[in-house]
Design an enzyme around this catalytic site. Structure first.
Site, PDB file in Angstrom:
ATOM      1  N   LYS A 157       8.991  23.123 -13.154  1.00 17.70           N
ATOM      2  CA  LYS A 157       8.112  21.982 -12.931  1.00 17.70           C
ATOM      3  C   LYS A 157       7.685  21.919 -11.466  1.00 17.70           C
ATOM      4  O   LYS A 157       6.519  21.685 -11.153  1.00 17.70           O
ATOM      5  CB  LYS A 157       8.788  20.676 -13.353  1.00 17.70           C
ATOM      6  CG  LYS A 157       7.894  19.483 -13.058  1.00 17.70           C
ATOM      7  CD  LYS A 157       7.864  18.451 -14.122  1.00 17.70           C
ATOM      8  CE  LYS A 157       6.729  17.461 -13.853  1.00 17.70           C
ATOM      9  NZ  LYS A 157       6.714  16.325 -14.719  1.00 17.70           N
ATOM     10  N   ARG A 193       0.807  -1.228   0.000  1.00 20.85           N
ATOM     11  CA  ARG A 193       0.000   0.000   0.000  1.00 20.85           C
ATOM     12  C   ARG A 193       0.839   1.277   0.000  1.00 20.85           C
ATOM     13  O   ARG A 193       0.385   2.341   0.403  1.00 20.85           O
ATOM     14  CB  ARG A 193      -0.964   0.040   1.189  1.00 20.85           C
ATOM     15  CG  ARG A 193      -1.967  -1.087   1.191  1.00 20.85           C
ATOM     16  CD  ARG A 193      -3.251  -0.683   1.872  1.00 20.85           C
ATOM     17  NE  ARG A 193      -4.220  -1.753   1.770  1.00 20.85           N
ATOM     18  CZ  ARG A 193      -4.368  -2.711   2.678  1.00 20.85           C
ATOM     19  NH1 ARG A 193      -3.626  -2.712   3.762  1.00 20.85           N
ATOM     20  NH2 ARG A 193      -5.264  -3.654   2.512  1.00 20.85           N
ATOM     21  N   HIS A 213       1.868  13.012 -28.845  1.00 16.72           N
ATOM     22  CA  HIS A 213       1.398  11.656 -28.532  1.00 16.72           C
ATOM     23  C   HIS A 213       0.734  11.008 -29.741  1.00 16.72           C
ATOM     24  O   HIS A 213       0.900   9.807 -29.977  1.00 16.72           O
ATOM     25  CB  HIS A 213       0.423  11.672 -27.356  1.00 16.72           C
ATOM     26  CG  HIS A 213       1.112  11.692 -26.022  1.00 16.72           C
ATOM     27  ND1 HIS A 213       0.459  11.987 -24.845  1.00 16.72           N
ATOM     28  CD2 HIS A 213       2.393  11.438 -25.674  1.00 16.72           C
ATOM     29  CE1 HIS A 213       1.315  11.926 -23.839  1.00 16.72           C
ATOM     30  NE2 HIS A 213       2.490  11.597 -24.310  1.00 16.72           N
ATOM     31  N   GLU A 246      12.064  18.665 -24.251  1.00 19.74           N
ATOM     32  CA  GLU A 246      11.319  18.976 -23.020  1.00 19.74           C
ATOM     33  C   GLU A 246      11.886  20.223 -22.332  1.00 19.74           C
ATOM     34  O   GLU A 246      11.161  20.949 -21.659  1.00 19.74           O
ATOM     35  CB  GLU A 246      11.355  17.792 -22.043  1.00 19.74           C
ATOM     36  CG  GLU A 246      10.667  16.522 -22.542  1.00 19.74           C
ATOM     37  CD  GLU A 246       9.138  16.517 -22.321  1.00 19.74           C
ATOM     38  OE1 GLU A 246       8.585  17.514 -21.804  1.00 19.74           O
ATOM     39  OE2 GLU A 246       8.526  15.494 -22.672  1.00 19.74           O
ATOM     40  N   ASN A 305       1.995  19.825 -20.647  1.00 20.12           N
ATOM     41  CA  ASN A 305       1.697  18.993 -21.827  1.00 20.12           C
ATOM     42  C   ASN A 305       1.777  19.786 -23.123  1.00 20.12           C
ATOM     43  O   ASN A 305       1.316  19.303 -24.160  1.00 20.12           O
ATOM     44  CB  ASN A 305       0.317  18.351 -21.683  1.00 20.12           C
ATOM     45  CG  ASN A 305       0.304  17.312 -20.582  1.00 20.12           C
ATOM     46  OD1 ASN A 305       1.263  16.567 -20.434  1.00 20.12           O
ATOM     47  ND2 ASN A 305      -0.747  17.276 -19.804  1.00 20.12           N
ATOM     48  N   GLU A 338      -3.144  17.779 -11.477  1.00 19.35           N
ATOM     49  CA  GLU A 338      -3.537  18.259 -12.810  1.00 19.35           C
ATOM     50  C   GLU A 338      -5.017  18.587 -12.934  1.00 19.35           C
ATOM     51  O   GLU A 338      -5.704  18.105 -13.818  1.00 19.35           O
ATOM     52  CB  GLU A 338      -3.116  17.238 -13.879  1.00 19.35           C
ATOM     53  CG  GLU A 338      -3.015  17.868 -15.259  1.00 19.35           C
ATOM     54  CD  GLU A 338      -2.322  16.977 -16.283  1.00 19.35           C
ATOM     55  OE1 GLU A 338      -1.213  16.501 -15.999  1.00 19.35           O
ATOM     56  OE2 GLU A 338      -2.907  16.769 -17.347  1.00 19.35           O
ATOM     57  N   HIS A 387      10.038  10.153 -27.842  1.00 17.16           N
ATOM     58  CA  HIS A 387       9.044  10.998 -27.174  1.00 17.16           C
ATOM     59  C   HIS A 387       9.409  12.490 -27.272  1.00 17.16           C
ATOM     60  O   HIS A 387       8.585  13.319 -27.664  1.00 17.16           O
ATOM     61  CB  HIS A 387       8.884  10.570 -25.714  1.00 17.16           C
ATOM     62  CG  HIS A 387       7.979  11.466 -24.935  1.00 17.16           C
ATOM     63  ND1 HIS A 387       6.607  11.470 -25.117  1.00 17.16           N
ATOM     64  CD2 HIS A 387       8.230  12.412 -24.002  1.00 17.16           C
ATOM     65  CE1 HIS A 387       6.068  12.374 -24.317  1.00 17.16           C
ATOM     66  NE2 HIS A 387       7.034  12.962 -23.634  1.00 17.16           N
ATOM     67  N   ARG A 409      -1.201  22.354 -14.247  1.00 16.77           N
ATOM     68  CA  ARG A 409      -0.210  21.307 -14.549  1.00 16.77           C
ATOM     69  C   ARG A 409      -0.313  20.870 -16.019  1.00 16.77           C
ATOM     70  O   ARG A 409       0.662  20.409 -16.599  1.00 16.77           O
ATOM     71  CB  ARG A 409      -0.370  20.102 -13.611  1.00 16.77           C
ATOM     72  CG  ARG A 409       0.716  19.066 -13.842  1.00 16.77           C
ATOM     73  CD  ARG A 409       0.865  18.062 -12.724  1.00 16.77           C
ATOM     74  NE  ARG A 409       1.919  17.120 -13.073  1.00 16.77           N
ATOM     75  CZ  ARG A 409       2.480  16.276 -12.239  1.00 16.77           C
ATOM     76  NH1 ARG A 409       2.092  16.231 -10.981  1.00 16.77           N
ATOM     77  NH2 ARG A 409       3.428  15.457 -12.646  1.00 16.77           N
ATOM     78  N   LYS A 432       4.063  11.606 -11.124  1.00 18.71           N
ATOM     79  CA  LYS A 432       3.229  10.801 -12.031  1.00 18.71           C
ATOM     80  C   LYS A 432       3.944   9.469 -12.241  1.00 18.71           C
ATOM     81  O   LYS A 432       5.108   9.442 -12.663  1.00 18.71           O
ATOM     82  CB  LYS A 432       3.071  11.501 -13.382  1.00 18.71           C
ATOM     83  CG  LYS A 432       1.995  12.557 -13.391  1.00 18.71           C
ATOM     84  CD  LYS A 432       1.732  13.025 -14.808  1.00 18.71           C
ATOM     85  CE  LYS A 432       0.691  14.129 -14.835  1.00 18.71           C
ATOM     86  NZ  LYS A 432       0.509  14.681 -16.190  1.00 18.71           N
ATOM     87  N   HIS A 468       2.318  18.020 -26.388  1.00 13.29           N
ATOM     88  CA  HIS A 468       2.076  16.587 -26.183  1.00 13.29           C
ATOM     89  C   HIS A 468       0.821  16.080 -26.892  1.00 13.29           C
ATOM     90  O   HIS A 468       0.727  14.894 -27.168  1.00 13.29           O
ATOM     91  CB  HIS A 468       1.985  16.263 -24.682  1.00 13.29           C
ATOM     92  CG  HIS A 468       3.326  16.264 -23.989  1.00 13.29           C
ATOM     93  ND1 HIS A 468       4.117  17.384 -23.928  1.00 13.29           N
ATOM     94  CD2 HIS A 468       4.007  15.287 -23.339  1.00 13.29           C
ATOM     95  CE1 HIS A 468       5.226  17.095 -23.258  1.00 13.29           C
ATOM     96  NE2 HIS A 468       5.184  15.837 -22.892  1.00 13.29           N
TER      97      HIS A 468
HETATM   98  N1  GLY Z   1       4.959  15.282 -17.803  1.00 17.49           N
HETATM   99  C1  GLY Z   1       3.828  16.057 -17.493  1.00 17.49           C
HETATM  100  C2  GLY Z   1       3.557  16.151 -16.040  1.00 17.49           C
HETATM  101  O1  GLY Z   1       4.326  15.680 -15.229  1.00 17.49           O
HETATM  102  O2  GLY Z   1       2.550  16.687 -15.679  1.00 17.49           O
END
Ligand code: GLY
Length: 372
Positions: A232, A126, A257, A190, A250, A242, A271, A246, A148, A253
């Site tokens: 960030k 957990r 993507h 990035e 993206n 998000e 990527h 946040r 994430k 992206h």
């Molecule tokens: N890579 C996008 C984020 O961490 O929100």
């Protein structure tokens, strides 16, 4: 030199706040940074076979210097590892190693390992703590920070996962020297993204310093990773899960993507390359919608070209599907809310914003022209 080139940032998340330490030589010092987190002097390291060959012994020595013992599992390198079978293997291995609730898991690798190991740590007993030691530029400036974690599902990328913040991030900029020029420059996509989304002065700085940074200038590398992580960290502290801001991360992206999916997540398009092309498309779309001057996409394209990066759809080897098929791929993305696609557009360099209000016709026309 390493004393001078050392930066520490804090991700301000209350009880889950943590440090990001940036600079060359951090693998050798890992024990000193990790030791305060440990109840007993032992960690379990998840890595990939390529990274293990290059850096695992340095990490072992860095931990041993503080009397910390290490067990490790090296999974195959590559995106295919971010899947249920390898995730199951990693979790079962951690249980076999008798990793306890109060122990710490270490992720040593790029985005694939960081995401998989973080997710394994999130669900093991957990939730156990974990430390990110990102070894790619992309992981150092993006995926290792912000919590994430997850794996891909047969239905799509990153569809299974959890928010689980690391307890520490050690970004050893010395290890970036072992990346291929293509991988390094893909990660740079990035870095440029941060300038584009919120810091025009950083974009100016990248225009000046990008070539030196790519050539190996360590002070420039530390500065670029630090500014990216700072941005960030600020965004994640404002909007951890998000709900709003946040999503700015993206930028590029939505297009990126779809292009990665259209090229089968293969070597045809990495990527970060997809993100760079996606940023160029997002700025072009912004200019066409009258949101920013044409100068912004032109300047961006010029910088990407100067860095030897992919900029246009024609830079992707092989056939691409048509605009309609690319739009269908975008519509499958996680970024769809109430059937509307989320775009990150810009009023200028450093002035990105989130919108759900983009006419489909404008996107189709943009892609048609880009594919022509
Ligand atoms: N890579 C996008 C984020 O961490 O929100």
């Amino acid at each position: 030199m390493s004393d001078i080139l050392r930066e520490t940032l804090r991700v301000e998340l209350g009880a889950r706040a943590y440090d990001i330490v940036i600079g060359p030589g951090l693998l050798a010092e890992a024990g000193r940074h990790v030791a305060p987190l440990l109840r007993r002097p032992r960690v379990a390291v998840l890595t990939d076979e390529t990274v293990a060959g290059l850096h695992l012994e340095s990490l072992r020595a860095g931990l041993a210097a503080e009397g910390i013992e290490m067990v490790s599992l090296a999974l195959p390198a590559g995106e295919a590892t971010k899947s249920w079978p390898h995730f199951t293997r990693a979790v079962e291995w951690l249980l076999e190693q008798k990793v306890e609730r109060s122990d710490v898991v270490v992720a040593l690798g790029g985005g694939v390992i960081g995401d998989l190991a973080g997710f394994a740590a999130a669900v093991l007993r957990r939730g156990v703590r974990f430390v990110q030691i990102p070894t790619s530029l992309l992981a150092q400036v993006d995926s290792s920070v912000g919590g994430k974690t997850g794996i891909n599902a047969p239905q799509g990328k990153n569809l299974v996962g959890a928010f689980h913040q690391p307890s520490l991030v050690l970004a050893d900029t010395g290890v970036l020297a072992s990346l291929s020029p293509r991988d390094f420059i893909a990660g740079y996509g990035e870095v440029v993204k941060y300038g584009l989304l919120g810091d025009a002065a950083f974009f100016d700085w990248l225009e000046q310093n990008g070539p030196a940074l790519a050539a190996g200038d360590m002070a420039a590398r530390v500065a670029a990773v630090t500014r990216s992580c700072q941005m960030k960290a600020e965004i994640v502290a404002r909007d951890e899960t998000e709900q709003g801001d946040r999503a700015l991360l993206n930028l590029g992206h939505t297009f990126g993507h779809a292009l990665e999916s259209a090229t089968g997540y293969s070597d045809r398009l990495l990527h970060g390359e997809g993100v760079a092309i996606g940023c160029a498309l997002a700025f072009e779309l912004s200019a066409r919608l009258g949101l920013c001057a044409q100068e912004a996409p032109s300047r961006l394209r010029q910088h990407l070209r100067a860095m030897g990066m992919k900029v246009d759809l024609s830079d992707i080897p092989g056939e691409l599907p048509g605009a309609e098929a690319l739009m269908a791929l975008m519509a499958q993305d996680k970024k769809v809310v109430d059937g509307k696609l989320r775009f990150i557009l810009a009023r200028g360099i450093g002035e990105a914003f989130v919108t759900f209000d983009v006419p489909g016709e404008a996107v189709r026309k943009l892609l048609d022209d880009a594919l022509a």
